[in-house]
Design a protein around this motif. Structure first.
Motif, PDB file in Angstrom:
ATOM      1  N   VAL A   1      -8.178  10.680   2.019  1.00 34.84           N
ATOM      2  CA  VAL A   1      -7.197   9.662   2.265  1.00 34.84           C
ATOM      3  C   VAL A   1      -7.542   8.908   3.379  1.00 34.84           C
ATOM      4  O   VAL A   1      -7.564   9.551   4.505  1.00 34.84           O
ATOM      5  N   LYS A   2      -7.601   7.715   3.466  1.00 35.18           N
ATOM      6  CA  LYS A   2      -7.695   6.891   4.614  1.00 35.18           C
ATOM      7  C   LYS A   2      -6.680   6.437   5.079  1.00 35.18           C
ATOM      8  O   LYS A   2      -5.892   6.019   4.307  1.00 35.18           O
ATOM      9  N   GLU A   3      -6.507   6.316   6.301  1.00 38.07           N
ATOM     10  CA  GLU A   3      -5.395   5.573   6.917  1.00 38.07           C
ATOM     11  C   GLU A   3      -5.288   4.246   6.392  1.00 38.07           C
ATOM     12  O   GLU A   3      -6.344   3.452   6.522  1.00 38.07           O
ATOM     13  N   ALA A   4      -4.162   3.888   6.168  1.00 33.02           N
ATOM     14  CA  ALA A   4      -4.025   2.427   5.881  1.00 33.02           C
ATOM     15  C   ALA A   4      -4.155   1.665   6.809  1.00 33.02           C
ATOM     16  O   ALA A   4      -3.819   1.686   8.046  1.00 33.02           O
ATOM     17  N   SER A   5      -4.912   0.530   6.552  1.00 35.23           N
ATOM     18  CA  SER A   5      -4.933  -0.762   7.661  1.00 35.23           C
ATOM     19  C   SER A   5      -4.446  -1.726   7.404  1.00 35.23           C
ATOM     20  O   SER A   5      -4.502  -2.402   6.032  1.00 35.23           O
ATOM     21  N   THR A   6      -3.648  -2.457   7.981  1.00 34.57           N
ATOM     22  CA  THR A   6      -2.598  -3.652   7.730  1.00 34.57           C
ATOM     23  C   THR A   6      -3.393  -4.771   8.340  1.00 34.57           C
ATOM     24  O   THR A   6      -3.574  -4.718   9.492  1.00 34.57           O
TER      25      THR A   6
ATOM     26  N   LYS B   1       1.651   4.724   7.079  1.00 35.32           N
ATOM     27  CA  LYS B   1       0.075   4.189   7.239  1.00 35.32           C
ATOM     28  C   LYS B   1      -0.699   4.561   5.991  1.00 35.32           C
ATOM     29  O   LYS B   1      -1.901   5.287   6.144  1.00 35.32           O
TER      30      LYS B   1
ATOM     31  N   TYR C   1      -3.355  -0.475  -3.896  1.00 35.55           N
ATOM     32  CA  TYR C   1      -3.931  -0.673  -2.561  1.00 35.55           C
ATOM     33  C   TYR C   1      -3.054  -1.337  -1.504  1.00 35.55           C
ATOM     34  O   TYR C   1      -3.545  -1.747  -0.483  1.00 35.55           O
TER      35      TYR C   1
ATOM     36  N   LYS D   1      -6.635  -8.229  -0.042  1.00 36.37           N
ATOM     37  CA  LYS D   1      -6.514  -6.834   0.349  1.00 36.37           C
ATOM     38  C   LYS D   1      -7.366  -6.045  -0.799  1.00 36.37           C
ATOM     39  O   LYS D   1      -7.788  -5.336  -0.748  1.00 36.37           O
ATOM     40  N   LEU D   2      -7.276  -6.753  -2.083  1.00 33.87           N
ATOM     41  CA  LEU D   2      -7.812  -6.020  -3.269  1.00 33.87           C
ATOM     42  C   LEU D   2      -9.343  -5.863  -2.946  1.00 33.87           C
ATOM     43  O   LEU D   2     -10.007  -4.693  -3.253  1.00 33.87           O
TER      44      LEU D   2
ATOM     45  N   ARG E   1     -10.082  -3.403   0.428  1.00 33.75           N
ATOM     46  CA  ARG E   1      -9.557  -1.884   0.202  1.00 33.75           C
ATOM     47  C   ARG E   1     -10.000  -1.103  -1.056  1.00 33.75           C
ATOM     48  O   ARG E   1      -9.644   0.047  -1.126  1.00 33.75           O
ATOM     49  N   ASN E   2     -10.698  -1.760  -1.874  1.00 28.90           N
ATOM     50  CA  ASN E   2     -11.062  -1.090  -2.941  1.00 28.90           C
ATOM     51  C   ASN E   2     -12.637  -1.243  -3.154  1.00 28.90           C
ATOM     52  O   ASN E   2     -13.191  -1.934  -3.036  1.00 28.90           O
TER      53      ASN E   2
ATOM     54  N   ASN F   1      -2.907 -10.850  -1.561  1.00 26.02           N
ATOM     55  CA  ASN F   1      -3.220  -9.622  -2.671  1.00 26.02           C
ATOM     56  C   ASN F   1      -4.579  -9.635  -2.732  1.00 26.02           C
ATOM     57  O   ASN F   1      -5.294  -8.441  -2.360  1.00 26.02           O
TER      58      ASN F   1
ATOM     59  N   TYR G   1      -1.391   4.219   1.681  1.00 27.19           N
ATOM     60  CA  TYR G   1      -1.577   3.208   0.630  1.00 27.19           C
ATOM     61  C   TYR G   1      -0.701   3.838  -0.457  1.00 27.19           C
ATOM     62  O   TYR G   1      -0.648   5.052  -0.460  1.00 27.19           O
TER      63      TYR G   1
END
Lengths: 489, 245
Positions: A240-245, B127, B87, A266-267, A270-271, A263, B129
């Protein structure tokens, strides 16, 4: 017990999504596999004669000299493609099967994987030719051959440890690549150190004992390591990677489209699958180099071809799979208040932006002459004006759900090739070549390039018409698409 | 108001849904119950125009859902995880839905704050997804997202499943509030008869695609439903097993 395992494997193989293809594609896949193996076999069979003919020296010594690169390439391929076979393990953990048996099963599975078998197609024919044509002593060839098998398997088991060691892996690959370059320029030759090792296995028939010890111990350590990893919070854990915004509010100036554009960015960020497509799309900038040899570079039609690919790599790779990128939440998109045109426009702008960037990068083709650069610019305008809409039209018929998490199949989804998408290749790639020749042969070459560009501009003018058509197709295909996306691999 | 007329869905010759007539008045809260395969999700999918009816039609505020898309602005739903964008972080997801429903960032921030007890310090501000959240937290996000922009029709498929007991209690409160709102029509399906009878005003029981019971909720509704399902389970139990017991 083994019978059960084999049964499981057989089912997972025959029922895998790849087998649910249509017949034509299956045949194509089988031919592809045969071609690969034939290539390796041909290499194994022919390299003896090739080396002899080119008078590079004693074939076995020459092969030994370069084996280090062969094995490092093997290691690199495995690291990238061969994953620890943990996917089918979870359901086994709860059953009355000992952990050691599960590990043996998983490791056994890696042992008969394609990555090991493929080597046989090189080493066996080579060894046979060595015996028959080279009159090499049987005992030496056998010893050498066994040593090679042991090394292959040592690499196989080493790979088990090597999951998620990017920080070690990439520097090592960098070093190997550097040593290859240094060798090419005659500065430093790594093979002077590695060749004697492989020669040793040939000269001493019982030298294979050393790699044999290596393979046994690496298998043992792999077994122990794997066994320790066999917990849900250890090796079987999904990372699980920490989400980056990130702040993308600067895109708000694009109005309604910005909602989707944010979106989409981000797609891609992040994928894994989308990221790979993005990067590969830009690697297409270098595609023109394939056309640089004398056979092609005199044909301007090829340059047009190259121009389309170099500037439109991302456009083809990404656009052809719209709306599959949004397949995992397609029901949401379909039940929300979303005008399909805005949704498409966001993808369209993304493709336009990337084509512009690719085109800027393609300025490097100026080095090869104006012709090349004209072809790039003409291709870019055609891509922006015409192909950007046509790929979206093709995408409307593609109903392959995309698993965003995996990077596998990034180089083409088999189901994405159906008759309709294949038909759309004609306006995408062949029409511009035709247009070029229609004008280049009657007027002159510049007219040919200009004609392509003009067609592109015309396409831009008709964009809304094409979008109308796409919208109609989407409405007609909507229910089929939802049903297809709901199916899991 | 939602009105369903002669609606049917047939797959390979097998009828999975067959409703002659069903009218849901504006502001009503309907509970949909029924065993697996009864047609609950099929009905919701038809309401959202995710599948095509074999025959018949649904009118939502006099809009035929299979022909026009004008029902979308006032309808929202959470059916399964395919309504989530994996995501995105929960916050980004809310902002996205908010933008589609004409809400600004401040509206969404206020909404998240008002549901902070529902999230119970999880899901939001983690933090993470959406794809990395637990099933229960994903569900919370999906449900709250379905409430963005004060929709007139809210469809929730098994909202109670996967939720912890405290969250179930909080969710009941939320749905009750929606039910009391005379402008919001709510459709909730559940396997938990207690929950359904507690939060809704009317219960519709589906069995093999047909409406077998449709009643305004009274004090006796729960017992009635329980009796019905008990009857089914007993009629299906093989006799020898019964003798052993």
């Amino acid at each position: 017990m083994i019978k059960q395992f084999i049964n499981l494997e057989w089912k997972s193989f025959t029922r895998s999504a790849a087998f649910k293809q249509n017949l034509a594609f299956k045949i194509l896949m089988i031919f592809g596999a045969i071609y690969m193996l034939a290539l390796l076999g041909g290499l194994g069979f022919g390299s003896y004669f090739l080396i002899e003919k080119l008078e590079l020296g004693e074939p076995i010594r020459v092969v030994n000299k370069y084996l280090i690169y062969y094995f490092f390439f093997d290691l690199a391929m495995r690291y990238v493609l061969q994953k620890m076979p943990v996917t089918n393990i979870k359901p086994l953990l709860y059953l009355p099967i000992t952990r050691s048996n599960i590990v043996k099963y998983a490791l056994g599975k890696t042992s008969i994987s394609f990555f090991n078998i493929a080597h046989a197609f090189f080493f066996i024919p080579f060894s046979i030719v060595l015996l028959v044509k080279g009159d090499a002593p049987f005992i030496n060839v056998l010893g050498w051959h066994l040593a090679m098998i042991c090394i292959t398997y040592t690499i196989n088991y080493l790979n088990v440890f090597m999951n998620n060691m990017d920080s070690v892996f990439y520097p090592v690959i960098g070093l190997i690549a550097a040593s290859g370059i240094l060798q090419y320029y005659g500065i430093f030759d790594i093979t002077t150190y590695s060749a004697p090792v492989f020669d040793f296995f040939y000269d001493n028939a019982f030298g294979f004992i050393i790699p044999l010890v290596l393979v046994v111990s690496s298998a043992y350590f792999a077994f122990e390591y794997f066994k320790k990893q066999l917990y849900l919070d250890a090796g079987l854990k999904t990372e699980v990677k920490e989400a980056s915004t990130e702040d993308l509010s600067f895109l708000d100036r694009f109005g309604k489209v910005s909602t989707y554009l944010k979106n989409d960015i981000k797609l891609i960020k992040r994928n894994k699958r989308a990221r790979t497509t993005f990067l590969v799309g830009f690697l297409f900038v270098f595609y023109g180099f394939f056309f640089m040899n004398d056979i092609y570079s005199s044909i301007n039609g090829m340059k047009v071809f190259a121009g389309l690919f170099c500037t439109g790599g991302f456009l083809f790779m990404f656009g052809g799979l719209v709306p599959s990128w949004d397949s995992s939440y397609y029901k949401l998109m379909m039940s929300q208040n979303i005008p399909y045109r805005d949704f498409l426009l966001s993808k369209w702008w993304l493709m336009i932006a990337s084509t512009v960037v690719s085109t800027l990068l393609c300025t490097l083709y100026l080095y090869f002459g104006w012709d090349w650069w004209f072809a790039m610019i003409a291709g870019a305008i055609y891509n922006i004006g015409f192909n950007s809409s046509v790929v979206l039209l093709g995408g409307a018929y593609v109903k392959t759900p995309i698993d965003l998490m995996s990077s596998k199949k990034a180089f083409g989804d088999s189901k994405a090739f159906n008759a309709k998408t294949l038909l759309l290749v004609i306006p995408k790639l062949f029409l511009p070549v035709l247009i070029y020749y229609a004008f280049a042969l009657t007027i002159n070459e510049s007219a040919g390039f200009i004609a392509i560009a003009v067609t592109g501009v015309l396409g831009l003018l008709f964009r809304n018409k094409i979008f109308d058509l796409i919208e109609r197709v989407y409405k007609k295909e909507k229910y089929d698409t939802i049903a297809a996306y709901a199916q899991k691999d | 108001m939602i009105s369903i007329t002669n609606l049917s869905k047939v797959y390979n010759g097998v009828s999975v849904l067959d409703i002659d007539e069903l009218k849901i008045h504006k502001g009503q809260a309907i509970g949909l119950v029924g065993n697996n395969g009864a047609g609950k999700t099929t009905l919701f999918s038809l309401l959202l125009d995710l599948i095509q009816p074999t025959s018949g039609y649904i009118l939502s505020n006099d809009i035929k859902v299979s022909e026009s898309e004008d029902w979308k602005p006032f309808t929202s739903a959470f059916v399964d995880e395919s309504f989530l964008i994996g995501y995105l972080t929960p916050e980004e997801y809310f902002y996205f839905i908010g933008e589609l429903r004409g809400q600004n960032k401040a509206d969404i921030d206020a909404l998240m704050a008002s549901y902070s007890d529902f999230f119970n310090g999880e899901a939001i501000g983690q933090k993470k997804y959406l794809r990395d959240l637990s099933k229960g937290n994903q569900k919370k996000v999906g449900i709250v997202a379905a409430l963005i922009g004060n929709p007139e029709v809210v469809i929730l498929d098994e909202p109670f499943a996967n939720l912890d007991p405290s969250t179930q209690i909080r969710l009941k409160k939320i749905i009750k509030q929606l039910a009391d709102d005379p402008n919001t029509t709510v459709l909730v399906s559940s396997h938990d008869l207690q929950h359904v009878t507690e939060v809704t005003q009317r219960v519709v029981l589906l069995e093999k695609g047909k409406v077998v019971m449709d009643k305004e909720k009274t004090a006796g509704t729960f017992a009635e439903l329980e009796n019905y399902f008990k009857g089914i389970s007993e009629s299906y139990a093989p006799v020898p097993v019964m003798e052993e017991e």
